[in-house]
Design a protein around this motif. Sequence first.
Motif, PDB file in Angstrom:
ATOM      1  N   GLY A  14       1.928   8.442   9.841  1.00 53.51           N
ATOM      2  CA  GLY A  14       3.007   7.799   9.118  1.00 53.51           C
ATOM      3  C   GLY A  14       2.736   7.751   7.628  1.00 53.51           C
ATOM      4  N   SER A  15       3.547   6.960   6.937  1.00 54.95           N
ATOM      5  CA  SER A  15       3.372   6.811   5.498  1.00 54.95           C
ATOM      6  C   SER A  15       3.720   5.390   5.088  1.00 54.95           C
ATOM      7  CB  SER A  15       4.232   7.823   4.736  1.00 54.95           C
ATOM      8  OG  SER A  15       5.600   7.604   5.014  1.00 54.95           O
ATOM      9  N   GLN A  16       3.281   5.035   3.891  1.00 47.01           N
ATOM     10  CA  GLN A  16       3.485   3.693   3.369  1.00 47.01           C
ATOM     11  C   GLN A  16       3.325   3.760   1.853  1.00 47.01           C
ATOM     12  OE1 GLN A  16       0.565   0.635   4.567  1.00 47.01           O
ATOM     13  NE2 GLN A  16       2.329  -0.587   5.227  1.00 47.01           N
ATOM     14  N   SER A  17       3.898   2.798   1.148  1.00 43.60           N
ATOM     15  CA  SER A  17       3.726   2.782  -0.300  1.00 43.60           C
ATOM     16  C   SER A  17       2.263   2.530  -0.645  1.00 43.60           C
ATOM     17  CB  SER A  17       4.601   1.697  -0.936  1.00 43.60           C
ATOM     18  OG  SER A  17       4.072   0.418  -0.656  1.00 43.60           O
ATOM     19  N   VAL A  18       1.854   3.003  -1.815  1.00 41.16           N
ATOM     20  CA  VAL A  18       0.487   2.794  -2.278  1.00 41.16           C
ATOM     21  C   VAL A  18       0.175   1.303  -2.312  1.00 41.16           C
ATOM     22  CG1 VAL A  18      -1.061   3.016  -4.269  1.00 41.16           C
ATOM     23  CG2 VAL A  18       0.376   4.934  -3.611  1.00 41.16           C
ATOM     24  N   ALA A  19       1.085   0.517  -2.857  1.00 40.97           N
ATOM     25  CA  ALA A  19       0.850  -0.928  -2.976  1.00 40.97           C
ATOM     26  C   ALA A  19       0.663  -1.576  -1.610  1.00 40.97           C
ATOM     27  CB  ALA A  19       1.998  -1.591  -3.735  1.00 40.97           C
ATOM     28  N   ALA A  20       1.501  -1.244  -0.654  1.00 41.23           N
ATOM     29  CA  ALA A  20       1.390  -1.843   0.683  1.00 41.23           C
ATOM     30  C   ALA A  20       0.104  -1.418   1.378  1.00 41.23           C
ATOM     31  CB  ALA A  20       2.605  -1.468   1.530  1.00 41.23           C
ATOM     32  N   ALA A  21      -0.285  -0.150   1.230  1.00 45.50           N
ATOM     33  CA  ALA A  21      -1.506   0.343   1.889  1.00 45.50           C
ATOM     34  C   ALA A  21      -2.758  -0.316   1.333  1.00 45.50           C
ATOM     35  CB  ALA A  21      -1.605   1.859   1.750  1.00 45.50           C
ATOM     36  N   HIS A  22      -2.699  -0.805   0.085  1.00 45.16           N
ATOM     37  CA  HIS A  22      -3.853  -1.425  -0.564  1.00 45.16           C
ATOM     38  C   HIS A  22      -3.790  -2.955  -0.567  1.00 45.16           C
ATOM     39  CE1 HIS A  22      -4.165   2.712  -2.121  1.00 45.16           C
ATOM     40  NE2 HIS A  22      -5.464   2.481  -2.018  1.00 45.16           N
ATOM     41  N   THR A  23      -2.825  -3.505   0.165  1.00 42.62           N
ATOM     42  CA  THR A  23      -2.740  -4.959   0.314  1.00 42.62           C
ATOM     43  C   THR A  23      -3.574  -5.362   1.523  1.00 42.62           C
ATOM     44  OG1 THR A  23      -0.534  -4.983  -0.666  1.00 42.62           O
ATOM     45  CG2 THR A  23      -1.140  -6.886   0.680  1.00 42.62           C
ATOM     46  N   ALA A  24      -4.367  -6.428   1.367  1.00 46.12           N
ATOM     47  CA  ALA A  24      -5.256  -6.874   2.453  1.00 46.12           C
ATOM     48  C   ALA A  24      -4.484  -7.033   3.748  1.00 46.12           C
ATOM     49  CB  ALA A  24      -5.932  -8.188   2.055  1.00 46.12           C
ATOM     50  N   PRO A  25      -5.056  -6.549   4.851  1.00 46.63           N
ATOM     51  CA  PRO A  25      -6.410  -6.043   5.040  1.00 46.63           C
ATOM     52  C   PRO A  25      -6.569  -4.543   4.750  1.00 46.63           C
ATOM     53  CG  PRO A  25      -5.329  -6.132   7.161  1.00 46.63           C
ATOM     54  CD  PRO A  25      -4.338  -6.659   6.130  1.00 46.63           C
ATOM     55  N   GLY A  26      -5.512  -3.894   4.266  1.00 46.83           N
ATOM     56  CA  GLY A  26      -5.560  -2.456   3.963  1.00 46.83           C
ATOM     57  C   GLY A  26      -5.217  -1.629   5.185  1.00 46.83           C
ATOM     58  N   ARG A  27      -4.562  -0.495   4.936  1.00 41.75           N
ATOM     59  CA  ARG A  27      -4.237   0.449   6.008  1.00 41.75           C
ATOM     60  C   ARG A  27      -4.987   1.744   5.743  1.00 41.75           C
ATOM     61  NH1 ARG A  27       0.855   0.099   8.496  1.00 41.75           N
ATOM     62  NH2 ARG A  27      -0.024   1.706   9.843  1.00 41.75           N
ATOM     63  N   LEU A  28      -5.561   2.328   6.794  1.00 39.86           N
ATOM     64  CA  LEU A  28      -6.313   3.575   6.659  1.00 39.86           C
ATOM     65  C   LEU A  28      -5.361   4.687   6.218  1.00 39.86           C
ATOM     66  CD1 LEU A  28      -9.039   5.017   6.981  1.00 39.86           C
ATOM     67  CD2 LEU A  28      -8.428   5.449   9.370  1.00 39.86           C
ATOM     68  N   THR A  53      -5.396  -1.008 -10.769  1.00 39.22           N
ATOM     69  CA  THR A  53      -5.187  -2.134  -9.850  1.00 39.22           C
ATOM     70  C   THR A  53      -6.322  -2.299  -8.851  1.00 39.22           C
ATOM     71  OG1 THR A  53      -3.920  -0.764  -8.298  1.00 39.22           O
ATOM     72  CG2 THR A  53      -2.677  -1.948 -10.009  1.00 39.22           C
ATOM     73  N   ARG A  54      -7.219  -1.318  -8.791  1.00 42.94           N
ATOM     74  CA  ARG A  54      -8.367  -1.395  -7.899  1.00 42.94           C
ATOM     75  C   ARG A  54      -9.611  -0.926  -8.642  1.00 42.94           C
ATOM     76  NH1 ARG A  54      -4.231   0.954  -5.995  1.00 42.94           N
ATOM     77  NH2 ARG A  54      -5.115   3.024  -5.896  1.00 42.94           N
ATOM     78  N   PRO A 105     -12.829  -7.819  -5.429  1.00 43.50           N
ATOM     79  CA  PRO A 105     -12.697  -9.258  -5.667  1.00 43.50           C
ATOM     80  C   PRO A 105     -11.935  -9.598  -6.942  1.00 43.50           C
ATOM     81  CG  PRO A 105     -14.974  -8.552  -5.994  1.00 43.50           C
ATOM     82  CD  PRO A 105     -14.219  -7.369  -5.471  1.00 43.50           C
ATOM     83  N   SER A 106     -11.902  -8.693  -7.916  1.00 46.55           N
ATOM     84  CA  SER A 106     -11.217  -8.991  -9.176  1.00 46.55           C
ATOM     85  C   SER A 106      -9.702  -8.848  -9.074  1.00 46.55           C
ATOM     86  CB  SER A 106     -11.758  -8.116 -10.306  1.00 46.55           C
ATOM     87  OG  SER A 106     -11.380  -6.778 -10.133  1.00 46.55           O
ATOM     88  N   THR A 107      -9.209  -8.027  -8.145  1.00 47.07           N
ATOM     89  CA  THR A 107      -7.758  -7.806  -8.038  1.00 47.07           C
ATOM     90  C   THR A 107      -7.184  -8.219  -6.688  1.00 47.07           C
ATOM     91  OG1 THR A 107      -7.937  -5.533  -7.201  1.00 47.07           O
ATOM     92  CG2 THR A 107      -7.929  -5.825  -9.613  1.00 47.07           C
ATOM     93  N   GLY A 108      -8.050  -8.427  -5.687  1.00 50.63           N
ATOM     94  CA  GLY A 108      -7.570  -8.765  -4.354  1.00 50.63           C
ATOM     95  C   GLY A 108      -7.066  -7.572  -3.562  1.00 50.63           C
ATOM     96  N   ARG A 109      -7.120  -6.393  -4.137  1.00 51.78           N
ATOM     97  CA  ARG A 109      -6.668  -5.178  -3.448  1.00 51.78           C
ATOM     98  C   ARG A 109      -7.772  -4.646  -2.540  1.00 51.78           C
ATOM     99  NH1 ARG A 109      -1.318  -4.201  -3.664  1.00 51.78           N
ATOM    100  NH2 ARG A 109      -0.538  -4.072  -5.758  1.00 51.78           N
ATOM    101  N   VAL A 110      -7.373  -3.787  -1.588  1.00 48.64           N
ATOM    102  CA  VAL A 110      -8.307  -3.245  -0.604  1.00 48.64           C
ATOM    103  C   VAL A 110      -8.171  -1.725  -0.555  1.00 48.64           C
ATOM    104  CG1 VAL A 110      -8.893  -3.176   1.858  1.00 48.64           C
ATOM    105  CG2 VAL A 110      -8.195  -5.330   0.799  1.00 48.64           C
ATOM    106  N   GLU A 111      -9.295  -1.057  -0.520  1.00 51.30           N
ATOM    107  CA  GLU A 111      -9.342   0.383  -0.253  1.00 51.30           C
ATOM    108  C   GLU A 111      -9.756   0.553   1.204  1.00 51.30           C
ATOM    109  OE1 GLU A 111      -8.510   2.786  -2.212  1.00 51.30           O
ATOM    110  OE2 GLU A 111      -8.968   2.263  -4.281  1.00 51.30           O
ATOM    111  N   HIS A 112      -8.983   1.284   1.978  1.00 57.05           N
ATOM    112  CA  HIS A 112      -9.349   1.645   3.351  1.00 57.05           C
ATOM    113  C   HIS A 112      -8.944   3.102   3.489  1.00 57.05           C
ATOM    114  CE1 HIS A 112      -9.130   0.710   7.945  1.00 57.05           C
ATOM    115  NE2 HIS A 112     -10.209   1.393   7.608  1.00 57.05           N
TER     116      HIS A 112
END
Length: 175
Positions: A14-28, A53-54, A105-112
């Motif tokens: 599937g697909s998702q926006s960059v912002a949504a994919a990097h919002t906790a807990p993150g999507r692979l 942003t990350r 920790p500085s932005t609250g974003r997640v890389e997965h």
Amino acid sequence: MLVELVDEQGRPAGSQSVAAAHTAPGRLHRAFSVLLFDDAGRVLMQQRAAVKTRFPLLWTNTCCGHPAPGQAVAEAAAVRLREELGVAAADLTEVGTFQYQASDPSTGRVEHEFDHVLIGRLDGGSLRPNPAEVEDIAWLPTGELRAGMTADPSGYTPWFAQVLDIAESAYRTTN
């Protein structure tokens, strides 16, 4: 912009926006990391821009990004090299993949990410870093780079050590 979501084996899911994919807990999702070497075996590093942003202002590989859903990884990487550093052409070779998850920790974003590692050579030519993407650049011998990572691991992105291990091993094998 959309990213391509993937399963644990890297298959499209599937697909998702960059912002949504990097919002906790993150999507692979699919990503790439490029490391360019010069004729002396040094690597081109970039310090991420303060507006990222990350993981802003951390040192990392030459460039990284996300292919669009269905886009070839090497094609997306070549586009990002032009956008971030003004590199008109680099012969890129994919040399491995790995997965990681890291919270900023500085932005609250997640890389997965399911990260594809690519290497290439850049011998000469001028670089034009885009200030919206890149704070600074440096060519470093890998020994000096590893010493810096040991002395200040918090100065580097959480994925960079794995990228360097994969890229350096492949570079040594081919050179």
